[in-house]
Design an enzyme around this catalytic site. Structure first.
Site, PDB file in Angstrom:
ATOM      1  N   CYS A  29       0.842  -1.197   0.000  1.00 39.73           N
ATOM      2  CA  CYS A  29       0.000   0.000   0.000  1.00 39.73           C
ATOM      3  C   CYS A  29       0.879   1.250   0.000  1.00 39.73           C
ATOM      4  CB  CYS A  29      -0.919   0.016   1.219  1.00 39.73           C
ATOM      5  SG  CYS A  29      -2.089   1.402   1.216  1.00 39.73           S
ATOM      6  N   ASP A  48       0.408   3.772   1.686  1.00 43.61           N
ATOM      7  CA  ASP A  48       0.363   4.342   3.036  1.00 43.61           C
ATOM      8  C   ASP A  48       1.773   4.609   3.567  1.00 43.61           C
ATOM      9  OD1 ASP A  48       0.148   4.481   5.994  1.00 43.61           O
ATOM     10  OD2 ASP A  48      -1.948   3.976   5.621  1.00 43.61           O
ATOM     11  N   CYS A  89      -6.115  -0.042   6.813  1.00 49.46           N
ATOM     12  CA  CYS A  89      -5.901   0.533   5.480  1.00 49.46           C
ATOM     13  C   CYS A  89      -7.076   1.453   5.104  1.00 49.46           C
ATOM     14  CB  CYS A  89      -5.764  -0.587   4.443  1.00 49.46           C
ATOM     15  SG  CYS A  89      -5.417   0.022   2.776  1.00 49.46           S
TER      16      CYS A  89
HETATM   17 CO    CO Z   1      -3.475   1.186   2.949  1.00 45.33          CO
END
Ligand code: CO
Length: 218
Positions: free
Chosen positions: A43, A45, A102
């Protein structure tokens, strides 16, 4: 505007010096090329940086990141990374690493409009639909989101297996394992979800592609 980015250059100089102190040949070795064993699909992130959480150095992991670590078969970016990693670098392991908490997965569970990104989130919603009996049965929303993260990772492992890139590697007896992991931002620990694909037998037969016939020279 505050030039907060300037500290990144300072950090970078200190980091480069630190690497040289530890291994004077570090950058010379890397300048000669890369041969990473792993492709990481994670991800975007900021809390889930592939190298840091796996204690690996530059040169060890080939990385692709997008929102919610998706493998979308019309995504030219992902396909190009996958093709290069498998066919040229010949990585031995592909890791799809999702993470609990997430934002993409949580957004996909809801019904709010976010704009352009809704088109991306729809791929995650598809995963919910495939697994809605299980997910709907989890009353606690946090627990449901955690399970959704795991199921999303597992679906992306399947999606990698569906590609001709991965299947051609398997059919050519190239060692290639696909793993599904989930990282917990609350304790920094990665969990192996046990969804490991090592060959065609792990993929539903409907997705199997015949072996590529060798090119006929004229
Ligand atoms: Co994420």
């Amino acid at each position: 505007m505050e030039k907060s980015y300037l500290k990144l250059f300072e950090n970078n100089k200190a980091w480069a010096q630190n690497q040289i102190n530890k291994n004077p040949d570090f950058f010379n070795q890397l300048a000669n090329g890369q041969s990473p064993e792993y492709l990481w699909i994670g991800c975007s992130d900021s809390r889930v940086p592939a190298n840091e959480i796996t204690g690996t150095l530059p040169g060890e992991i080939f990385v692709h990141r997008n929102i919610a670590n998706m493998v979308v078969h019309s995504d030219m970016n992902m396909l190009s990374v996958l093709s290069y990693a498998v066919e040229i670098l010949k990585v031995k392991h592909i890791i799809v690493c999702g993470h609990y908490g997430c934002g993409g997965v949580i957004a996909a569970m809801g019904n709010k409009q976010y704009g352009l990104i809704d088109n991306w989130l729809r791929h995650i919603k598809d995963v919910y639909r495939y697994h809605y009996p299980e997910l709907d049965s989890i009353a606690d929303e946090t627990q449901r989101a955690r399970r959704f993260v795991e199921l999303n990772v597992i679906e992306q492992v399947h999606d990698l297996g569906k590609t001709s890139i991965v299947q051609n590697a398997w059919n050519n007896n190239q060692p290639l394992h696909i793993h599904g992991w989930a990282y917990d931002i609350k304790d920094g620990i990665i969990k192996d979800l046990g969804a490991t694909f090592t060959g065609m037998q792990d993929l539903h037969a409907v997705y199997h592609l015949d072996k590529q016939s060798p090119t006929v020279e004229k």
